[in-house]
Each structure stands twice: as structure tokens, then as C-alpha cells.
Design a protein around this motif. Structure first.
Motif, PDB file in Angstrom:
ATOM      1  N   ARG A 130       2.921 -56.496  26.716  1.00 20.62           N
ATOM      2  CA  ARG A 130       4.145 -56.037  27.375  1.00 20.62           C
ATOM      3  C   ARG A 130       4.858 -55.018  26.819  1.00 20.62           C
ATOM      4  N   ASN A 131       5.068 -54.958  25.572  1.00 18.23           N
ATOM      5  CA  ASN A 131       5.871 -53.919  24.753  1.00 18.23           C
ATOM      6  C   ASN A 131       4.969 -52.565  24.772  1.00 18.23           C
ATOM      7  N   SER A 132       3.650 -52.604  24.953  1.00 15.95           N
ATOM      8  CA  SER A 132       2.948 -51.378  24.956  1.00 15.95           C
ATOM      9  C   SER A 132       3.218 -50.494  25.989  1.00 15.95           C
ATOM     10  N   TRP A 133       3.499 -51.074  27.396  1.00 17.61           N
ATOM     11  CA  TRP A 133       3.699 -50.314  28.483  1.00 17.61           C
ATOM     12  C   TRP A 133       5.278 -49.639  28.214  1.00 17.61           C
ATOM     13  N   TYR A 134       5.955 -50.377  27.605  1.00 13.27           N
ATOM     14  CA  TYR A 134       7.612 -50.122  27.378  1.00 13.27           C
ATOM     15  C   TYR A 134       7.623 -49.026  26.486  1.00 13.27           C
ATOM     16  N   VAL A 135       6.743 -48.919  25.548  1.00 13.29           N
ATOM     17  CA  VAL A 135       6.992 -47.698  24.616  1.00 13.29           C
ATOM     18  C   VAL A 135       6.573 -46.696  25.549  1.00 13.29           C
ATOM     19  N   ILE A 136       5.451 -46.572  26.432  1.00 17.43           N
ATOM     20  CA  ILE A 136       5.062 -45.482  27.102  1.00 17.43           C
ATOM     21  C   ILE A 136       5.939 -45.017  28.002  1.00 17.43           C
ATOM     22  N   TYR A 137       6.885 -45.778  28.850  1.00 14.82           N
ATOM     23  CA  TYR A 137       7.766 -45.660  29.745  1.00 14.82           C
ATOM     24  C   TYR A 137       9.019 -44.974  28.917  1.00 14.82           C
ATOM     25  N   LYS A 138       9.421 -45.731  27.813  1.00 14.93           N
ATOM     26  CA  LYS A 138      10.686 -45.468  27.332  1.00 14.93           C
ATOM     27  C   LYS A 138      10.470 -43.860  26.883  1.00 14.93           C
ATOM     28  N   ASN A 139       9.504 -43.558  26.113  1.00 16.80           N
ATOM     29  CA  ASN A 139       9.460 -42.364  25.185  1.00 16.80           C
ATOM     30  C   ASN A 139       8.665 -41.047  25.843  1.00 16.80           C
ATOM     31  N   MET A 140       7.977 -41.542  26.938  1.00 17.74           N
ATOM     32  CA  MET A 140       7.270 -40.381  27.356  1.00 17.74           C
ATOM     33  C   MET A 140       8.053 -39.799  28.789  1.00 17.74           C
ATOM     34  N   PRO A 141       8.422 -38.546  28.976  1.00 19.26           N
ATOM     35  CA  PRO A 141       8.690 -37.823  30.116  1.00 19.26           C
ATOM     36  C   PRO A 141       7.360 -38.099  31.117  1.00 19.26           C
ATOM     37  N   LEU A 142       7.977 -38.044  32.366  1.00 18.52           N
ATOM     38  CA  LEU A 142       6.980 -38.353  33.379  1.00 18.52           C
ATOM     39  C   LEU A 142       5.798 -37.474  33.267  1.00 18.52           C
ATOM     40  N   PHE A 153       5.424 -53.855  33.111  1.00 15.30           N
ATOM     41  CA  PHE A 153       5.972 -53.019  34.308  1.00 15.30           C
ATOM     42  C   PHE A 153       7.269 -53.340  34.818  1.00 15.30           C
ATOM     43  N   LEU A 154       7.586 -54.775  34.719  1.00 13.11           N
ATOM     44  CA  LEU A 154       8.890 -55.295  35.071  1.00 13.11           C
ATOM     45  C   LEU A 154       9.817 -54.770  34.162  1.00 13.11           C
ATOM     46  N   LEU A 155       9.584 -54.666  32.888  1.00 10.56           N
ATOM     47  CA  LEU A 155      10.461 -54.276  31.932  1.00 10.56           C
ATOM     48  C   LEU A 155      10.875 -52.830  31.946  1.00 10.56           C
ATOM     49  N   CYS A 156       9.821 -52.089  32.474  1.00 11.49           N
ATOM     50  CA  CYS A 156      10.165 -50.532  32.628  1.00 11.49           C
ATOM     51  C   CYS A 156      11.296 -50.270  33.790  1.00 11.49           C
ATOM     52  N   CYS A 198      -1.936 -43.618  19.486  1.00 12.98           N
ATOM     53  CA  CYS A 198      -2.695 -42.466  20.252  1.00 12.98           C
ATOM     54  C   CYS A 198      -2.525 -42.574  21.541  1.00 12.98           C
ATOM     55  N   CYS A 199      -3.568 -41.705  22.449  1.00 11.05           N
ATOM     56  CA  CYS A 199      -3.127 -41.432  23.864  1.00 11.05           C
ATOM     57  C   CYS A 199      -3.914 -42.576  24.820  1.00 11.05           C
ATOM     58  N   LEU A 200      -4.441 -43.588  24.164  1.00  9.62           N
ATOM     59  CA  LEU A 200      -4.998 -44.608  24.893  1.00  9.62           C
ATOM     60  C   LEU A 200      -3.739 -45.688  25.116  1.00  9.62           C
ATOM     61  N   GLY A 201      -2.577 -45.300  24.510  1.00  9.25           N
ATOM     62  CA  GLY A 201      -1.432 -46.261  24.538  1.00  9.25           C
ATOM     63  C   GLY A 201      -1.610 -47.444  23.325  1.00  9.25           C
ATOM     64  N   TRP A 202      -2.445 -47.158  22.383  1.00  8.39           N
ATOM     65  CA  TRP A 202      -2.645 -48.123  21.219  1.00  8.39           C
ATOM     66  C   TRP A 202      -1.843 -47.513  19.975  1.00  8.39           C
ATOM     67  N   ALA A 203      -1.159 -48.467  19.477  1.00  8.42           N
ATOM     68  CA  ALA A 203      -1.023 -48.235  18.240  1.00  8.42           C
ATOM     69  C   ALA A 203      -1.670 -49.184  17.011  1.00  8.42           C
ATOM     70  N   TYR A 204      -1.803 -48.735  15.939  1.00  7.09           N
ATOM     71  CA  TYR A 204      -2.619 -49.385  15.020  1.00  7.09           C
ATOM     72  C   TYR A 204      -2.375 -49.064  13.472  1.00  7.09           C
ATOM     73  N   ALA A 205      -2.592 -49.884  12.629  1.00  6.07           N
ATOM     74  CA  ALA A 205      -2.111 -49.733  11.270  1.00  6.07           C
ATOM     75  C   ALA A 205      -3.476 -49.060  10.750  1.00  6.07           C
ATOM     76  N   ILE A 206      -3.168 -48.136  10.071  1.00  3.93           N
ATOM     77  CA  ILE A 206      -4.129 -47.263   9.148  1.00  3.93           C
ATOM     78  C   ILE A 206      -4.582 -48.279   8.193  1.00  3.93           C
ATOM     79  N   GLY A 207      -6.029 -48.305   8.187  1.00  7.25           N
ATOM     80  CA  GLY A 207      -6.727 -48.850   6.894  1.00  7.25           C
ATOM     81  C   GLY A 207      -6.853 -50.452   7.253  1.00  7.25           C
ATOM     82  N   LYS A 208      -6.289 -51.017   8.310  1.00  7.06           N
ATOM     83  CA  LYS A 208      -6.369 -52.369   8.386  1.00  7.06           C
ATOM     84  C   LYS A 208      -7.567 -53.137   8.154  1.00  7.06           C
ATOM     85  N   ASP A 209      -7.666 -54.093   7.145  1.00  7.50           N
ATOM     86  CA  ASP A 209      -8.997 -54.781   6.910  1.00  7.50           C
ATOM     87  C   ASP A 209      -9.955 -53.987   6.034  1.00  7.50           C
TER      88      ASP A 209
END
Length: 319
Positions: free
Chosen positions: A233-245, A283-286, A135-146
Motif C-alpha cells: 500500500r505504502n509503495s504506491w503512496y510514496v510515488i503519488y505523494k512525492n512525484m509530479p505527474l 490506489f485508494l490511499l492516493c 529506485c525507478c521500479l518503485g522499490w526501496a531497499y536497505a543497502i547491504g541487507k544480509d
């Protein structure tokens, strides 16, 4: 080479590997082979696989390179397979697991991946996941978890498939690239599912393929310093990598809210320092990671994904 290859990354999986491999021996579908890629385990799991499971091809890596590298080592060795299944070592598959995944993917060449119904190993009445959303909060989540089993019992599209128990169309990896080894582990499956979505492929979920998952069985707990740090760390990297500016700018207010909520959550949990350290590393990974190149050919795919990110925020909010 079989039609299907099952790739199992392993690191110190001695407690679970027997149950995992025995469940694969009992599959109703037979046209598959198994590759275990061992990340230099320090327990006896690799030796046990080699001695007790002659049908398994064991690949021993010289160091612990993480899930992404292990998955890629398996992919390199399965170029003649039509489909590949990625499976965590701390899982137990029901007898029709492989058959149902193959049935769900083979009829539509636009399907890149299909997620299975993952049930908690120690609580068989609860979902561990029914595919992943982003979602647009930068969160990935498993559907139905728990949640109790029952709500997610129909096939549907998902944002991405959890690589802990899913099937992929092998040929599409040659178009979008393999798993990004900068991730090491966590969110590498969201990243690769995102790349497939950009190119117009779809990811699905089927409840007919069932697997039981220990959940953090190898890393030790749902929250720990290593997991919190690398996931942040990876949450920011997913955003940087896949989204245009422009897309990053559009979503920036949501990211600020989302990461602030996560920071507060982990501060309360006692992992505030680890989370903030992970954010800094993100941020550094980006600056050194790989940016997925934007192409105007896929403009409408980006637009479709953006609307889905907003919709998934609502889905996350209402549960």
C-alpha cells in the motif's frame, strides 16, 4: 532540554527493551535524553520502562497508532533539541553510537539525516542495513541487507536513512513536515527522506555509529500478511505523494515491471492475496492522502532525484 533527544516508539517490546535502554545508559556521549512513546502495548513493556528506567520519559498513547504517529508524538515533545535520534525498541547500540551520529551530522547544515550501520542481532557478521536507496521500479531497499560486513565501511550519501536507527536535524522537520501518519509504518522514512531531498537537503550514512537490530523483532517475521499488505500500500503512496505527474508518467513502465515482479514474488511466497490487496489500498490511499506540492524552485532537485532513481536501479541489479 538536551542537545539530542532519542525517541523510541514501542509496541510490545518486552523481549528487547532492557537491552535497548541499557545500551543507551552506557553511551560515551551524555548530552541526550530519552523519550519512549508506547503504542498501547499489551505486554508489560511500558510498566517495566516506568518502574526500571526513571531517566526515561514515557508517553502512553491510548491506542496503537503505528510508528509514524509515535515518532511524531516524540517530535512534538522535543522542539528545543537540536537533533533527534529515532531508534527501534529491538536494537542494542554500541557505546559510541550517539556520539558518532552527532559527529556525522553537526558539521553540515544541509544534512537532514544520517543513517547508522545496522547489524543483524542474531548474525553479527551480516549487515541489516547501511542506509536506504530508492529506485525507478518503485522499490526501496536497505543497502547491504544480509551481506557480510566489510563492503559498506565508508561514509557516503544515501537516498534516505532507515528510521530504525538514525539521527535527524530537528529544525528541518518544521520545513518539510513530520512523518506522514497515513503510512502507519513502513516506508515512512523513505517518504520523509524524499521530501528533504526535494528541498535540497542530503541524507548520509556513517559506519562509525553501530547498532544491532533484531529485524522484525516486534512484528514477528520478515514476511507476514500485515507487513506485505501495508508495505505494498505504502509503495504506491510514496510515488503519488512525492512525484509530479510528469515524473510518474516517465517512470510508469518501470513501475509496471517493478510491481509485477513483486507480485510474482509474493504469490510464490504465499502472500499474493495480501500483496494485491495492499496494492488496491494504495490506489485508494492516493485519493485521500497528502500530495506534496510541486514547486518550480526545486525543478533541478527533481531532475537530480530522477537520475538517481535510474542509477539506483543499476546498483540494485549489480548488488
Amino acid at each position: 532540554m538536551a542537545k539530542v533527544s532519542v525517541i523510541i516508539p514501542n509496541y510490545n517490546g518486552i523481549e528487547y527493551i532492557d537491552e535497548c535502554l541499557l545500551s543507551l545508559r552506557n553511551q560515551s556521549y551524555k548530552d541526550f535524553d530519552i523519550i519512549v512513546v508506547d503504542n498501547k502495548s499489551t505486554d508489560s513493556s511500558a510498566d517495566k520502562i516506568e518502574s526500571d528506567y526513571p531517566e526515561v520519559k514515557l508517553v502512553r498513547l491510548e491506542d496503537n497508532y503505528g510508528f509514524s504517529r509515535a515518532a511524531n508524538e516524540g517530535l512534538i515533545r522535543t522542539k528545543n533539541s537540536e537533533f533527534v535520534i529515532l531508534l527501534n525498541a529491538d536494537t542494542k547500540a554500541e557505546p559510541d553510537f550517539v556520539k558518532e551520529l552527532v559527529n556525522a551530522i553537526e558539521g553540515n547544515e544541509k544534512i537532514f539525516s544520517v543513517a547508522s550501520k545496522m547489524i543483524q542481532l542474531d548474525r553479527n557478521d551480516r549487515y541489516d542495513g547501511a542506509g536506504d536507496l530508492y529506485c525507478c521500479l518503485g522499490w526501496a531497499y536497505a543497502i547491504g541487507k544480509d551481506m557480510k560486513i566489510g563492503k559498506y565501511e565508508k561514509e557516503c550519501n544515501v537516498f534516505s536513512a532507515c528510521a530504525g536507527a538514525c539521527i535527524y536535524r530537528r529544525a528541518i522537520f518544521e520545513q518539510i513536515g513530520y512523518f506522514d501518519e497515513y503510512h502507519f509504518m513502513y516506508l515512512e522514512d523513505v517518504d520523509i527522506g524524499y521530501r528533504a531531498r526535494i528541498m535540497g537537503y542530503i541524507n548520509r550514512y556513517t559506519p562509525k555509529a553501530v547498532v544491532y537490530h533484531a529485524g522484525s523483532g516486534i512484528t514477528g517475521s520478515r514476511y507476514n500478511p500485515f507487513k506485505v499488505r501495508i508495505a505494498a500500500r505504502n509503495s504506491w503512496y510514496v510515488i503519488y505523494k512525492n512525484m509530479p505527474l510528469l515524473q510518474i508518467i516517465i517512470n510508469l513502465p518501470f513501475f509496471i515491471i517493478g510491481f509485477s515482479i513483486k507480485a510474482l514474488f509474493f504469490i510464490i511466497k504465499g502472500y499474493g492475496r495480501e500483496y494485491l490487496s495492499g496494492m488496491k489500498r494504495g490506489f485508494l490511499l492516493c485519493t485521500e492522502g497528502k500530495k506534496y506540492p510541486y514547486s518550480g524552485r526545486f525543478f533541478f532537485n527533481y531532475v537530480k532525484i530522477q537520475f538517481e532513481l535510474w542509477i539506483n536501479l543499476v546498483r540494485r541489479a549489480i548488488g
